[in-house]
Write an enzyme that holds these catalytic residues in place. Structure first.
Site, mmCIF file in Angstrom:
data_model
loop_
_atom_site.group_PDB
_atom_site.id
_atom_site.type_symbol
_atom_site.label_atom_id
_atom_site.label_comp_id
_atom_site.label_asym_id
_atom_site.label_seq_id
_atom_site.Cartn_x
_atom_site.Cartn_y
_atom_site.Cartn_z
ATOM 1 C CG ASP A 46 28.002 2.263 74.264
ATOM 2 O OD1 ASP A 46 27.875 1.070 73.915
ATOM 3 O OD2 ASP A 46 27.143 2.867 74.934
ATOM 4 N N GLY A 47 28.384 1.582 71.110
ATOM 5 C CA GLY A 47 27.530 1.733 69.927
ATOM 6 C C GLY A 47 27.757 0.694 68.839
ATOM 7 C CG ASN A 48 31.215 -1.831 68.836
ATOM 8 O OD1 ASN A 48 31.511 -0.737 68.382
ATOM 9 N ND2 ASN A 48 32.065 -2.583 69.517
ATOM 10 N NE ARG B 234 23.399 1.937 70.834
ATOM 11 C CZ ARG B 234 23.874 2.987 71.504
ATOM 12 N NH1 ARG B 234 23.264 4.152 71.407
ATOM 13 N NH2 ARG B 234 24.950 2.853 72.246
ATOM 14 C CD1 TRP B 235 28.340 1.858 62.643
ATOM 15 C CD2 TRP B 235 28.576 -0.349 62.256
ATOM 16 N NE1 TRP B 235 29.042 1.710 61.467
ATOM 17 C CE2 TRP B 235 29.194 0.370 61.209
ATOM 18 C CE3 TRP B 235 28.592 -1.748 62.225
ATOM 19 C CZ2 TRP B 235 29.836 -0.261 60.143
ATOM 20 C CZ3 TRP B 235 29.222 -2.385 61.159
ATOM 21 C CH2 TRP B 235 29.842 -1.639 60.131
ATOM 22 C CG HIS C 33 30.918 -6.576 69.255
ATOM 23 N ND1 HIS C 33 30.726 -5.415 69.966
ATOM 24 C CD2 HIS C 33 29.937 -7.418 69.673
ATOM 25 C CE1 HIS C 33 29.672 -5.556 70.766
ATOM 26 N NE2 HIS C 33 29.175 -6.767 70.597
ATOM 27 C CB SER D 286 31.909 -3.076 81.614
ATOM 28 O OG SER D 286 30.644 -3.695 81.531
ATOM 29 C CB SER D 287 33.079 -5.875 86.003
ATOM 30 O OG SER D 287 32.773 -4.541 86.340
ATOM 31 C CG LEU E 242 49.725 4.864 72.602
ATOM 32 C CD1 LEU E 242 49.192 6.189 73.140
ATOM 33 C CD2 LEU E 242 48.851 4.395 71.435
ATOM 34 N NE ARG F 194 28.646 5.446 77.114
ATOM 35 C CZ ARG F 194 28.357 4.560 78.056
ATOM 36 N NH1 ARG F 194 28.699 4.806 79.298
ATOM 37 N NH2 ARG F 194 27.727 3.443 77.770
#
Ligand code: IPE
Ligand code: IPE
Ligand code: MG
Length: 253
Positions: A23-25, A27-28, A40, A68-69, A134, A191
């Site tokens: 989260d925070g793209n 605002r960045w 993004h 998210s949905s 991974l 988060r």
């Protein structure tokens, strides 16, 4: 020695499964006077660094919340740009993932995506299906409640077909219907971006996850920040319902 409750993860120092709400793209980007989509785009670079870091550290599963949905509620322009970015990232990154032996899985309800994106998802998953390092899960149009509903549906279809009795519905059988079936539950749940909420991510699977909230915005969540989260995890005592004394005796920590 006390019996370990089934379904409760084993204590580990390196988390087997790390789940991240990136989260925070927005605002960045806004802080830099840039359009949200620039945030993004910068966020995709951080995804690459988080994957590299996870490979290096020996994490088995990395699950990243990408859409998210509820994110359909954003302005259509932003939603469309996010979808375009998803296609571009899949096209660009799959070869690198394969080279690093990373198995890619996209979890969530794909049926809402364009045919083009759905086809790319199938291709990307198929081309990395045999990778043994991974496991990278990207949660796209994912919601924890959606996941539980679709697992419940799978079970009720089996009951309906006479393959399962209601009293055979257990935590294990429900888990096996979730999109994360067969993988360990998240040990560490990160988060970024300062909010302290789950936003409908991995609700069932995070029952015993250790939470790490940071104000760092996702595009700034570099290797050093990832290391801080891992170090914080190392210092936690995971009791899984026991007393701290029992935990020390049984786990040596
Ligand atoms: C997370 O960043 C990425 C997505 C939800 C797609 P945000 O876009 O939510 O960034 P903020 O919270 O507005 O800063
Ligand atoms: C959660 O972030 C979803 C993703 C990171 C993909 P949001 O920014 O959408 O969450 P809320 O709306 O602030 O809870
Ligand atoms: Mg946000």
């Amino acid at each position: 020695m006390a019996k370990r409750t089934e379904g409760v993860p084993e204590p580990t120092k390196t988390p087997r499964h790390v789940a991240i709400i990136m989260d925070g793209n927005g605002r960045w980007a806004q802080q830099r006077g840039l359009p949200r989509v620039s945030g993004h785009k910068a966020g995709v670079e951080t995804v690459r660094s988080a994957v590299e870091q996870s490979v290096k550290t020996g994490i088995q599963v990395l699950t990243l919340f990408a859409f998210s949905s509820e994110n359909w509620r954003r302005p259509p322009k932003e939603v469309n740009l996010l979808m375009d970015l998803f296609i571009i990232a899949l096209d660009r990154e799959v070869r690198r993932l394969k080279r690093n032996d990373v198995r890619l899985r996209i979890i969530g309800d794909h049926t809402a995506f364009s045919d083009k994106l759905q086809a790319r998802i199938v291709e990307a998953q198929q081309s990395t299906a045999d990778c043994k390092g991974l496991t990278l899960q990207i949660a796209a149009n994912y919601g924890g409640r959606w996941d539980l509903v679709q697992a419940a549906r799978r079970l009720s279809e089996k009951v309906d077909a006479g393959l399962l009795r209601p009293d055979q519905i257990t935590e294990e059988s429900l888990s096996s219907g979730l999109s994360t079936a067969g993988l360990p539950d998240p040990d560490l749940f990160i988060r970024t971006g300062g909010e302290q909420r789950l936003s409908n991510f991995l609700l069932w699977q995070s029952a015993y996850a250790e939470f790490y909230f940071t104000d760092v915005l996702w595009p700034d969540f570099d290797a050093k920040e990832f290391d801080k989260a891992l170090a914080s995890f190392t210092n936690r005592q995971r009791r899984f319902g026991r007393t701290s004394e029992q935990t020390r005796l049984e786990d040596g920590r």
